[in-house]
Design a protein around this motif. Structure first.
Motif, PDB file in Angstrom:
ATOM      1  N   ALA A 105      -1.157  23.995  -3.352  1.00  0.00           N
ATOM      2  CA  ALA A 105      -1.847  23.335  -4.469  1.00  0.00           C
ATOM      3  C   ALA A 105      -1.195  22.001  -4.796  1.00  0.00           C
ATOM      4  N   ARG A 106       0.128  21.944  -4.753  1.00  0.00           N
ATOM      5  CA  ARG A 106       0.823  20.677  -5.037  1.00  0.00           C
ATOM      6  C   ARG A 106       0.491  19.636  -3.977  1.00  0.00           C
ATOM      7  N   CYS A 107       0.451  20.048  -2.703  1.00  0.00           N
ATOM      8  CA  CYS A 107       0.110  19.111  -1.618  1.00  0.00           C
ATOM      9  C   CYS A 107      -1.334  18.638  -1.747  1.00  0.00           C
ATOM     10  N   ALA A 108      -2.242  19.526  -2.135  1.00  0.00           N
ATOM     11  CA  ALA A 108      -3.646  19.133  -2.331  1.00  0.00           C
ATOM     12  C   ALA A 108      -3.756  18.131  -3.475  1.00  0.00           C
ATOM     13  N   ALA A 109      -2.982  18.334  -4.537  1.00  0.00           N
ATOM     14  CA  ALA A 109      -2.999  17.390  -5.661  1.00  0.00           C
ATOM     15  C   ALA A 109      -2.474  16.020  -5.225  1.00  0.00           C
ATOM     16  N   VAL A 110      -1.441  16.019  -4.380  1.00  0.00           N
ATOM     17  CA  VAL A 110      -0.895  14.755  -3.871  1.00  0.00           C
ATOM     18  C   VAL A 110      -1.942  14.045  -3.020  1.00  0.00           C
ATOM     19  N   ARG A 111      -2.607  14.770  -2.142  1.00  0.00           N
ATOM     20  CA  ARG A 111      -3.635  14.151  -1.296  1.00  0.00           C
ATOM     21  C   ARG A 111      -4.740  13.521  -2.143  1.00  0.00           C
ATOM     22  N   ARG A 112      -5.221  14.257  -3.140  1.00  0.00           N
ATOM     23  CA  ARG A 112      -6.291  13.730  -4.005  1.00  0.00           C
ATOM     24  C   ARG A 112      -5.831  12.484  -4.759  1.00  0.00           C
ATOM     25  N   GLN A 113      -4.652  12.569  -5.375  1.00  0.00           N
ATOM     26  CA  GLN A 113      -4.156  11.460  -6.198  1.00  0.00           C
ATOM     27  C   GLN A 113      -3.899  10.214  -5.349  1.00  0.00           C
ATOM     28  N   VAL A 114      -3.303  10.397  -4.181  1.00  0.00           N
ATOM     29  CA  VAL A 114      -3.004   9.251  -3.313  1.00  0.00           C
ATOM     30  C   VAL A 114      -4.302   8.591  -2.855  1.00  0.00           C
ATOM     31  N   ALA A 115      -5.261   9.377  -2.405  1.00  0.00           N
ATOM     32  CA  ALA A 115      -6.531   8.798  -1.939  1.00  0.00           C
ATOM     33  C   ALA A 115      -7.243   8.064  -3.070  1.00  0.00           C
ATOM     34  N   GLU A 116      -7.240   8.655  -4.259  1.00  0.00           N
ATOM     35  CA  GLU A 116      -7.931   8.038  -5.394  1.00  0.00           C
ATOM     36  C   GLU A 116      -7.245   6.751  -5.850  1.00  0.00           C
ATOM     37  N   ARG A 117      -5.927   6.785  -6.048  1.00  0.00           N
ATOM     38  CA  ARG A 117      -5.202   5.622  -6.579  1.00  0.00           C
ATOM     39  C   ARG A 117      -5.148   4.474  -5.579  1.00  0.00           C
ATOM     40  N   VAL A 118      -4.904   4.773  -4.309  1.00  0.00           N
ATOM     41  CA  VAL A 118      -4.867   3.703  -3.305  1.00  0.00           C
ATOM     42  C   VAL A 118      -6.251   3.071  -3.187  1.00  0.00           C
ATOM     43  N   VAL A 122       0.848  -1.191   0.000  1.00  0.00           N
ATOM     44  CA  VAL A 122       0.000   0.000   0.000  1.00  0.00           C
ATOM     45  C   VAL A 122       0.889   1.249   0.000  1.00  0.00           C
ATOM     46  N   ALA A 123       1.991   1.211   0.752  1.00  0.00           N
ATOM     47  CA  ALA A 123       2.917   2.350   0.786  1.00  0.00           C
ATOM     48  C   ALA A 123       3.558   2.588  -0.576  1.00  0.00           C
ATOM     49  N   LYS A 124       3.900   1.536  -1.282  1.00  0.00           N
ATOM     50  CA  LYS A 124       4.485   1.693  -2.625  1.00  0.00           C
ATOM     51  C   LYS A 124       3.476   2.284  -3.597  1.00  0.00           C
ATOM     52  N   VAL A 125       2.229   1.855  -3.502  1.00  0.00           N
ATOM     53  CA  VAL A 125       1.182   2.421  -4.356  1.00  0.00           C
ATOM     54  C   VAL A 125       1.011   3.902  -4.044  1.00  0.00           C
ATOM     55  N   ALA A 126       1.020   4.262  -2.762  1.00  0.00           N
ATOM     56  CA  ALA A 126       0.864   5.662  -2.362  1.00  0.00           C
ATOM     57  C   ALA A 126       2.048   6.509  -2.850  1.00  0.00           C
ATOM     58  N   ALA A 127       3.261   5.984  -2.748  1.00  0.00           N
ATOM     59  CA  ALA A 127       4.442   6.727  -3.213  1.00  0.00           C
ATOM     60  C   ALA A 127       4.384   6.930  -4.728  1.00  0.00           C
ATOM     61  N   GLN A 128       3.963   5.923  -5.468  1.00  0.00           N
ATOM     62  CA  GLN A 128       3.834   6.060  -6.922  1.00  0.00           C
ATOM     63  C   GLN A 128       2.763   7.086  -7.275  1.00  0.00           C
ATOM     64  N   ALA A 129       1.660   7.083  -6.545  1.00  0.00           N
ATOM     65  CA  ALA A 129       0.604   8.070  -6.792  1.00  0.00           C
ATOM     66  C   ALA A 129       1.106   9.480  -6.522  1.00  0.00           C
ATOM     67  N   ALA A 130       1.932   9.645  -5.496  1.00  0.00           N
ATOM     68  CA  ALA A 130       2.512  10.964  -5.207  1.00  0.00           C
ATOM     69  C   ALA A 130       3.439  11.394  -6.338  1.00  0.00           C
ATOM     70  N   ARG A 131       4.227  10.457  -6.874  1.00  0.00           N
ATOM     71  CA  ARG A 131       5.103  10.782  -8.013  1.00  0.00           C
ATOM     72  C   ARG A 131       4.278  11.232  -9.207  1.00  0.00           C
ATOM     73  N   GLU A 132       3.154  10.571  -9.441  1.00  0.00           N
ATOM     74  CA  GLU A 132       2.277  10.956 -10.544  1.00  0.00           C
ATOM     75  C   GLU A 132       1.729  12.368 -10.336  1.00  0.00           C
ATOM     76  N   ALA A 133       1.426  12.719  -9.099  1.00  0.00           N
ATOM     77  CA  ALA A 133       0.815  14.018  -8.812  1.00  0.00           C
ATOM     78  C   ALA A 133       1.804  15.174  -8.931  1.00  0.00           C
ATOM     79  N   VAL A 134       3.052  14.983  -8.509  1.00  0.00           N
ATOM     80  CA  VAL A 134       4.013  16.104  -8.523  1.00  0.00           C
ATOM     81  C   VAL A 134       4.821  16.177  -9.801  1.00  0.00           C
ATOM     82  N   GLY A 135       4.794  15.133 -10.608  1.00  0.00           N
ATOM     83  CA  GLY A 135       5.560  15.154 -11.844  1.00  0.00           C
ATOM     84  C   GLY A 135       7.028  14.874 -11.584  1.00  0.00           C
TER      85      GLY A 135
END
Length: 124
Positions: free
Chosen positions: A82-95, A33-46
């Protein structure tokens, strides 16, 4: 030729079909789950700045809910909120989509800011 059956030679019946929900459970390890969350964060910040490390996530999973903490490094100047909000959204959605757990909390920690080349010339 007829088959004679006695009490010990009874015809074997196939086992009864067990409904899928009653067959067992799949448990996904917290580190997955942590790896999925880290990948989602990478997707969100570019793409990260040249000398930045990749996002790192830690999770606490309890039954079907997860609490996630993501630590990352950002380029500066940027809209940090805004970047942190994008990370929160992407992580919650992808996980939620990939691991099928409800993410109740995503804490984003900005560990370091990396000035861009243009911004570095203005810093004194």
């Amino acid at each position: 030729m007829s088959a004679v059956t006695t009490g010990t030679d009874a015809v074997r019946q196939p086992p009864a079909r067990v409904p899928p929900a009653e067959r067992g459970a799949t448990r996904i390890a917290d580190r997955v789950v942590a790896k999925v969350a880290a990948q989602a964060a990478r997707e969100a910040v570019g793409p990260p700045p040249a000398d930045a490390g990749p996002p790192h996530a830690t999770v606490a999973v309890h039954h079907d809910t997860a609490r996630v903490r993501v630590d990352l490094e950002l380029g500066y100047p940027c809209d940090i909120a805004a970047r942190c909000a994008a990370v929160r959204r992407q992580v919650a959605e992808r996980v939620g989509a990939l691991v099928n757990v409800t993410v109740t909390e995503v804490v984003v920690g900005v560990e370091r800011l990396h000035p861009s080349a243009a911004a570095a010339g203005r810093i004194r």
